[in-house]
Design an enzyme around this catalytic site. Structure first.
Site, PDB file in Angstrom:
ATOM      1  N   HIS A 391       0.835  -1.206   0.000  1.00  0.00           N
ATOM      2  CA  HIS A 391       0.000   0.000   0.000  1.00  0.00           C
ATOM      3  C   HIS A 391       0.873   1.261   0.000  1.00  0.00           C
ATOM      4  O   HIS A 391       0.711   2.143  -0.856  1.00  0.00           O
ATOM      5  CB  HIS A 391      -0.904  -0.015   1.244  1.00  0.00           C
ATOM      6  CG  HIS A 391      -1.789   1.175   1.387  1.00  0.00           C
ATOM      7  ND1 HIS A 391      -3.124   1.160   1.063  1.00  0.00           N
ATOM      8  CD2 HIS A 391      -1.541   2.439   1.828  1.00  0.00           C
ATOM      9  CE1 HIS A 391      -3.659   2.351   1.289  1.00  0.00           C
ATOM     10  NE2 HIS A 391      -2.709   3.145   1.762  1.00  0.00           N
ATOM     11  N   GLU A 392       1.782   1.339   0.958  1.00  0.00           N
ATOM     12  CA  GLU A 392       2.618   2.535   1.070  1.00  0.00           C
ATOM     13  C   GLU A 392       3.574   2.682  -0.118  1.00  0.00           C
ATOM     14  O   GLU A 392       3.884   3.798  -0.536  1.00  0.00           O
ATOM     15  CB  GLU A 392       3.397   2.528   2.386  1.00  0.00           C
ATOM     16  CG  GLU A 392       2.522   2.550   3.637  1.00  0.00           C
ATOM     17  CD  GLU A 392       1.544   3.716   3.692  1.00  0.00           C
ATOM     18  OE1 GLU A 392       1.789   4.741   3.007  1.00  0.00           O
ATOM     19  OE2 GLU A 392       0.526   3.602   4.393  1.00  0.00           O
ATOM     20  N   HIS A 395       1.821   4.484  -2.868  1.00  0.00           N
ATOM     21  CA  HIS A 395       1.952   5.935  -2.703  1.00  0.00           C
ATOM     22  C   HIS A 395       3.327   6.407  -3.164  1.00  0.00           C
ATOM     23  O   HIS A 395       3.461   7.406  -3.874  1.00  0.00           O
ATOM     24  CB  HIS A 395       1.794   6.312  -1.221  1.00  0.00           C
ATOM     25  CG  HIS A 395       0.403   6.250  -0.708  1.00  0.00           C
ATOM     26  ND1 HIS A 395      -0.653   6.900  -1.312  1.00  0.00           N
ATOM     27  CD2 HIS A 395      -0.114   5.646   0.399  1.00  0.00           C
ATOM     28  CE1 HIS A 395      -1.762   6.680  -0.613  1.00  0.00           C
ATOM     29  NE2 HIS A 395      -1.459   5.919   0.422  1.00  0.00           N
ATOM     30  N   HIS A 398       3.775   6.391  -6.884  1.00  0.00           N
ATOM     31  CA  HIS A 398       2.975   7.478  -7.450  1.00  0.00           C
ATOM     32  C   HIS A 398       3.761   8.790  -7.343  1.00  0.00           C
ATOM     33  O   HIS A 398       3.870   9.563  -8.308  1.00  0.00           O
ATOM     34  CB  HIS A 398       1.642   7.572  -6.696  1.00  0.00           C
ATOM     35  CG  HIS A 398       0.615   8.415  -7.373  1.00  0.00           C
ATOM     36  ND1 HIS A 398      -0.654   8.584  -6.863  1.00  0.00           N
ATOM     37  CD2 HIS A 398       0.643   9.152  -8.507  1.00  0.00           C
ATOM     38  CE1 HIS A 398      -1.350   9.382  -7.659  1.00  0.00           C
ATOM     39  NE2 HIS A 398      -0.583   9.743  -8.660  1.00  0.00           N
TER      40      HIS A 398
END
Length: 600
Positions: A391-392, A395, A398
């Site tokens: 998940h992190e 980020h 991105h």
């Protein structure tokens, strides 16, 4: 690092398990020197006060110098913030963070001239600037976004006053963070073997996964009874945060705090209300899931401390960080060689701070610094920690791709799209694990975990969003947000979202006191909208292959070069309709049916 019951001191961690803050500054002394230089550079920009309407060339040079100053300031703040989060009890770094924040407020006050001057520019004059200085066209969207909010921008003295109030406005969040992370302690708990285990905000999630029900109940009651002792303090802090939101919204002539928060990211208020309505209309799968959990766990009563433990016994595996890392890298191969290569190198370059230590900030986050992203983890060798990692890193990737492909002015993506990349990564990892799992019990275990992602993100975060919207509305109507008001509202929402098969324990009424995102000003709804968008995009990537991958990577590389709704349409999903949320909840129902069949 092996799992044990002792939480190490920061000095006991291996350097390779910590993030490389030296990539920002080699030492605290270097930071202090850079701070002095950055202040001098930034303060020179005040020389542009009253001059932005002179010419296109001057305006272009102003933007260029401002970008340089902002990059230096961001680097300073990132270092102080990361070092502060390593050990929230370390007063040196708390002081450095406070120092940069205090100066930032002062600088923002001095820079308050920009927006009123840009808004005052006549349209024809601005077009003349673009014609005379073609390079200024880089900032056309930036100027359009600012001028779009003309009716909410005040006079220069008023803007300076609002900027000066920034440090006071940040106080509730800072006070809450220090209280929860540095000062609050919880009674330890004992497992079935009699071992004494530390209870922290960081360890609580792991304890809730334990098959030892007595341990789960003790951890649940110890945690929330501690928060209950400070209910008036935490209520007053949250009330103060909501009040400052109201102050700024009204000062800028918005109809509500919600409208003010969403307008910053160009998201229609209808998207927020539409999310809550769509979830309300699809509660039945959630109730069915709760009923199945109660039956599967063979419980007379299903309690709040029974929500997180896997329903599939003897299938939980210990997943050391090295294995989690390797699976994450391999799973992201579906996004292409470039993505996978950068992701792999991020581990070698120490983008992340992996394990918990005494005083470390709880939870996880990604900070998209220009030098490279930094990721805070508190890895616990569980499946949940593996998904936190992917998940992190969603980020982080991105941020990396936006920084690499966009000029500085458009490199930061807005929060509405922030959760899409992270959650899409989670869905792709789940697909990877399911594809490689032939054992029925292991597949059921993974499905159980995936269903929990739907419950905790699409349903639970929508409940948080509804709570946040309701407390702001109550405060806007003149009600004081006392502990009793907050607890009553939060308890009633739990009754609505979990249904008749759940015993909603009284202790859960204080859960709002341990949710830091309520200080992020209408952030949580984006977990739900982002999850819905991510499920749609991940299924496109899996089904359509390269064309969908190219659209998705184009989205990741676009920063804020367009409004968020348009960016998601480019990727292949339209969030102005209820369709993504409804389809995601339909998929949840389908996964639940498969899970029920496997468990039968």
């Amino acid at each position: 690092m092996s799992q044990n019951h002792k939480i190490p001191k920061r000095s006991e961690l291996k350097p390779e398990d910590t993030w490389s803050t030296e990539d920002l500054y080699p030492s605290d002394e270097a930071w202090k020197e850079a701070f002095a230089a950055a202040k001098e550079e930034a303060e020179k920009l005040t020389g542009y006060r009253g001059r932005l309407a002179e010419s296109g060339r001057l305006l272009y040079h102003y933007f260029q110098e401002k970008e340089s100053a902002e990059e230096a300031v961001e680097r300073l703040y990132t270092y102080a913030s990361l070092k502060s989060d390593e050990d929230t009890k370390n007063s040196v770094y708390q002081g450095m963070k406070g120092q940069i924040l205090s100066w930032l407020v002062q600088w923002q006050q001095e820079m308050a001239f920009e927006t009123p001057e840009l808004i005052a520019l006549p349209e024809e004059r601005l077009e003349e600037f673009f014609q005379a200085e073609p390079a200024l066209s880089l900032y056309r969207r930036y100027l359009t976004v600012i001028r779009r909010r003309k009716s909410h921008i005040l006079s220069q003295p008023e803007e300076e006053l609002l900027a000066a109030a920034g440090e006071m406005a940040d106080a509730p969040d800072r006070i809450y963070g220090n209280f929860v992370n540095a000062d609050l302690t919880f009674p330890s708990v004992r497992d079935v073997a009699g071992n004494l285990l530390p209870l922290t905000n960081g360890s609580y999630g792991t304890l809730m996964l334990s098959q030892d029900r007595a341990l789960r109940e003790e951890a649940f009651r110890n945690l929330y009874s501690t928060y209950e002792k400070f209910k008036n303090t935490t209520a007053a802090t949250l009330n103060a945060h909501v009040r400052q939101n109201i102050f700024f919204a009204r000062a800028r002539k918005y109809n509500s705090c919600l409208e003010a928060a969403l307008d910053r990211t160009e998201v229609p208020v209808s998207v927020y209300h539409q999310l809550i309505q769509a979830v309300h209309e699809n509660m039945e799968p959630m109730y069915r899931y709760m009923a199945f959990r109660k039956k599967q766990m063979q419980l007379d009563e299903l309690h709040m401390y029974d929500l997180y433990v896997p329903m599939v016994g003897d299938a939980e595996e210990k997943i050391p960080f090295d294995r989690a890392r390797d699976e994450v890298v391999e799973a992201m191969g579906v996004l292409g060689e470039e993505y996978q290569s950068v992701l792999k190198s991020s581990f070698e370059q120490r983008w992340m701070d992996i394990y918990e230590n005494e005083g470390k900030r709880s939870g996880a986050y990604s900070c998209g610094a220009k030098v490279h992203p930094f990721v805070l983890l508190n890895h616990k060798d569980t499946l949940n920690s593996e998904f936190t990692l992917v998940h992190e890193m969603g980020h982080a990737m991105h941020s990396y791709l936006s920084n690499k492909n966009q000029p500085a002015v458009y490199a930061d993506y807005v929060i509405f799209v922030a959760e899409v990349a992270s959650t899409c990564n989670e869905a792709l990892l789940m697909n990877y694990l399911l594809q490689r799992t032939e054992d029925k019990k292991q597949r059921a275990y993974l499905l159980n975990y995936f269903l929990e992602q739907f419950r905790t993100t699409l349903y639970r975060q929508t409940m948080f969003a509804e709570f946040e919207e309701k407390i702001h509305r109550l405060a806007e109507e003149g009600e004081t947000l006392t502990a009793d008001v907050l607890k009553k509202l939060y308890y009633e929402l739990n009754l609505l979202y979990y249904g008749k098969d759940m015993v909603v324990d009284e202790e859960i009424a204080i859960e709002w006191a341990r949710v830091p995102h309520f200080y992020y000003n209408f952030y949580v709804y984006q977990y739900s909208t982002g999850f819905a968008a991510a499920i749609a995009l991940s299924r496109k990537i899996i089904a359509e292959g390269q064309p969908a991958v190219e659209n998705y990577l184009r989205f990741l590389k676009s920063g804020c070069s367009e409004d968020p709704i348009s960016l998601l349409k480019m990727a292949g999903v339209d969030m102005t309709t209820a369709e993504p949320v409804e389809k995601a909840l339909q998929y949840f129902s389908e996964l639940l049916a498969e899970f029920e069949e496997l468990m039968a």
